[in-house]
Write an enzyme that holds these catalytic residues in place. Structure first.
Site, PDB file in Angstrom:
ATOM      1  CG  HIS A  11      -9.285  11.578   2.292  1.00  0.00           C
ATOM      2  ND1 HIS A  11      -9.095  12.284   3.446  1.00  0.00           N
ATOM      3  CD2 HIS A  11      -8.058  11.257   1.842  1.00  0.00           C
ATOM      4  CE1 HIS A  11      -7.797  12.386   3.688  1.00  0.00           C
ATOM      5  NE2 HIS A  11      -7.152  11.769   2.730  1.00  0.00           N
ATOM      6  CB  CYS A  43      -2.399  15.619   2.733  1.00  0.00           C
ATOM      7  SG  CYS A  43      -3.879  14.913   2.040  1.00  0.00           S
ATOM      8  CE1 TYR A 158       3.777  17.649  -5.480  1.00  0.00           C
ATOM      9  CE2 TYR A 158       1.451  17.192  -5.174  1.00  0.00           C
ATOM     10  CZ  TYR A 158       2.459  17.918  -5.776  1.00  0.00           C
ATOM     11  OH  TYR A 158       2.135  18.920  -6.656  1.00  0.00           O
ATOM     12  N   GLY A 242       4.609   4.831  -4.340  1.00  0.00           N
ATOM     13  CA  GLY A 242       3.367   5.067  -5.069  1.00  0.00           C
ATOM     14  C   GLY A 242       2.254   4.233  -4.476  1.00  0.00           C
ATOM     15  CG  LEU A 297      -4.501  14.187  -6.126  1.00  0.00           C
ATOM     16  CD1 LEU A 297      -4.797  15.287  -7.138  1.00  0.00           C
ATOM     17  CD2 LEU A 297      -3.290  14.584  -5.280  1.00  0.00           C
TER      18      LEU A 297
END
Length: 455
Positions: A11, A43, A158, A242, A297
Site C-alpha cells: 500500500h 483487506c 479483523y 497480529g 491499516l
C-alpha cells in the site's frame, strides 16, 4: 538527477512510487520487492477466500507493468539485505538466481510493511498451518481449505473474524481461538462484541476465548490444536495473531518504538536525513492520545505513502495523524469504530465516560426503521470526544467517519450535540443519532447562586 530507492511495494510503497514518479518525472526511481507481485489489498483476503471476489486481479491496484510505464525500475523478487543510511548505499539479492547487487540513492523510502506474529509453538512446523498476509498466502488458503473440514483460526482480530465467517459460509466446521476474553477487543467494547460473538455462535462457529494455544499435534500434517483449556480437531490452521513491523534492515540507524516501528515526523521523515518511511513499518501519531502508536491499516499506509512524495524534496504537506478508523461487516451487521474504546481509554490512563444510545435510525412511521447502536467515548473533564463505535443492520458506518473528523479537530460532546446535520425521513430523525449522543453528555447548567437573580 535525484535517485530514489524504495524498499517494499504494497500500500504505502505503491502510493509513494506512483506519486513520486508523477511529481518528479526526472527522478530515477528503483523499487525493490521480494514478492512476485505488488499492491495486493490484503483487506480483501477473506472476500477472496469466501468466493465473494472471484477474480483476484481486482485486489491489485497496480502492477510492475504500470510502474514501468511511469519510468520506474521495478526489481521484483529482489530482497534488500543491507542498507547504509549514512553512506547512502544498499545491497540486494536476486531471489531467482542468488546474485547480489549494490545501489546508491539520494533519497530512501522504506515501505517494508509488517509480517504476521508467529510464536514458537510446539508443532508449528507441521503442514497445513498457514499465515494470512499476502497474495500467495490467500491462494494457499483457498487451495488447502477445499480439502479441509475442520478449520481453526488463531487470533480474533479483523482478519481472523472475517476468515471464520468466510469458512463457515463455505460449509466448514470452524473454531476461533484467542487468548483475550473477547473477540475484536482492540476495536470494540463488550456491548458490541457480546452481540457479534452470539451471531458467530448462532452460525455454528465454536469460540474458544480466553484460551492460549500450547501446541499443534499431527503426523506430518496438523490434526489437533491444544490450548491451556481444551483441544480442537483441525485439518487446517490459520494464524492471525497480529503483525510486527518489518524493520530489521534499519535497526540502530533510525529511531524506533520498542516493537521496531519506525518513528517519523509529520512530513514522514525518519530521524536520519533523506530517509522516509510509511505504512505498516511505521508508528503513526494517534490523535486521541497525542502519542505515537502502532496501528497497521491500509488507510494509514496510502495516506503516508502519498505524503512521502509530497515532502520528498521539501516539507510541504503535514500528516494530520490518525484516529485508527476502521469498519467490518459480519453477517448482517455493519460495524465501524474510531479512536479509543472505553476500555482502551482507561488503559491509556484517561478518565473517560461514554454515552450509549440504541435508537431507530429513522422515524417509526417509515416502512422499516432498523435499530442503531452508537457509543461515543469522551474525556470526563474536558468532554473532548475520544472515540465511537456503531453497529446496525442498515449501513450507517459512514457516520463513524464524521466522528473521526470530530476527534481530529478536538471537538467536544456539546458541539456534536448541536452540529448541523440534515433531516430527511428516508435517512434519519430530526435529531440525527450523532446529535442524540452529544445531547446525552451536555455540560451541567450553573445553578442560581442567590435568590432574586431572576427577579
Amino acid at each position: 538527477m535525484m535517485k530514489v530507492a524504495v524498499i517494499g511495494c504494497t500500500h504505502a510503497g505503491t502510493a509513494a512510487i506512483v506519486n513520486t514518479a508523477k511529481l518528479y518525472p526526472e527522478a530515477e526511481i528503483t523499487v525493490y520487492e521480494r514478492n512476485d507481485n505488488i499492491s495486493f489489498l490484503s483487506c480483501g483476503i477473506a472476500l477472496y477466500v469466501g468466493g465473494m471476489v472471484e477474480d483476484p486481479q481486482g485486489l491489485f491496484y497496480s502492477s510492475p507493468q504500470q510502474l514501468a510505464e511511469l519510468g520506474v525500475i521495478t526489481k521484483m523478487r529482489h530482497e534488500v539485505i543491507s542498507v547504509d543510511t549514512t553512506g547512502k548505499t544498499l545491497r540486494a539479492r536476486n531471489l531467482e538466481n542468488g546474485e547480489e547487487l549494490e545501489d546508491t540513492f539520494d533519497k530512501l523510502i522504506v515501505t517494508t510493511g509488517s509480517w504476521p506474529v508467529v510464536p514458537k509453538f510446539e508443532g508449528i512446523g507441521l503442514d497445513n498451518i498457514l499465515l494470512s498476509k499476502n497474495f500467495n498466502h490467500s491462494n494457499t488458503i483457498i487451495e488447502k481449505s477445499k480439502q479441509a473440514n475442520h478449520i481453526v483460526v488463531v487470533g480474533a482480530g479483523y482478519i481472523g473474524v472475517e476468515l471464520v465467517e468466510a469458512f463457515q459460509l463455505n460449509g466448514k466446521q470452524v473454531t476461533l481461538i484467542d487468548a483475550e476474553d473477547r473477540i475484536l477487543s482492540k476495536y470494540l467494547d463488550a456491548e458490541y462484541t457480546d452481540k457479534i460473538e452470539k451471531s458467530l455462535q448462532d452460525h455454528g462457529i465454536v469460540l474458544a476465548l480466553g484460551e492460549k494455544v500450547v501446541r499443534f499435534e499431527g503426523e506430518g500434517t496438523v490434526n489437533k490444536v491444544v490450548t491451556d483449556r481444551g483441544e480442537y480437531e483441525a485439518d487446517l490452521v490459520i494464524l492471525c495473531i497480529g503483525f510486527r513491523p518489518n524493520t530489521v534492515l534499519l535497526q540502530g540507524q533510525v529511531d524506533m518504538l520498542d516493537n521496531g516501528a519506525i518513528v517519523v515526523d509529520e512530513y514522514m521523515r525518519t530521524s536520519t536525513r533523506d530517509v522516509y518511511a510509511a505504512g505498516d513499518s511505521c508508528a503513526i501519531f494517534y490523535n486521541p492520545t497525542g502519542k505515537a502508536a502502532y496501528i497497521p491499516l491500509a488507510t494509514n499506509a496510502v495516506r503516508m505513502g502519498t505524503l512521502i512524495a509530497r515532502n520528498l524534496v521539501a516539507p510541504t504537506v503535514k500528516y494530520m495523524g490518525t484516529q485508527g478508523t476502521s469498519g467490518i461487516k459480519i453477517y448482517e451487521d455493519n460495524i465501524a469504530g474510531t479512536g479509543l474504546t472505553e476500555v482502551a481509554a482507561k488503559e491509556a490512563g484517561i478518565e473517560a465516560e461514554a454515552v450509549m444510545i440504541t435508537d431507530n435510525y429513522r422515524p417509526e412511521f417509515m416502512p422499516t426503521h432498523e435499530e442503531v447502536m452508537l457509543k461515543v467515548v469522551y474525556e470526563k473533564g474536558t468532554r473532548r470526544i475520544l472515540g465511537a463505535q456503531i453497529m446496525s443492520k442498515v449501513d450507517l458506518t459512514q457516520s463513524i467517519n464524521t466522528i473521526s473528523v470530530c476527534i481530529q479537530n478536538s471537538m467536544k460532546m456539546e458541539e456534536l450535540a448541536f452540529v448541523d446535520f440534515f433531516f430527511q425521513p428516508h435517512y434519519n430523525k430530526p435529531w440525527n443519532f450523532l446529535n442524540t449522543a452529544g445531547l446525552g453528555a451536555l455540560p451541567e447548567v450553573p445553578t442560581i447562586a442567590k435568590e432574586g437573580v431572576l427577579a
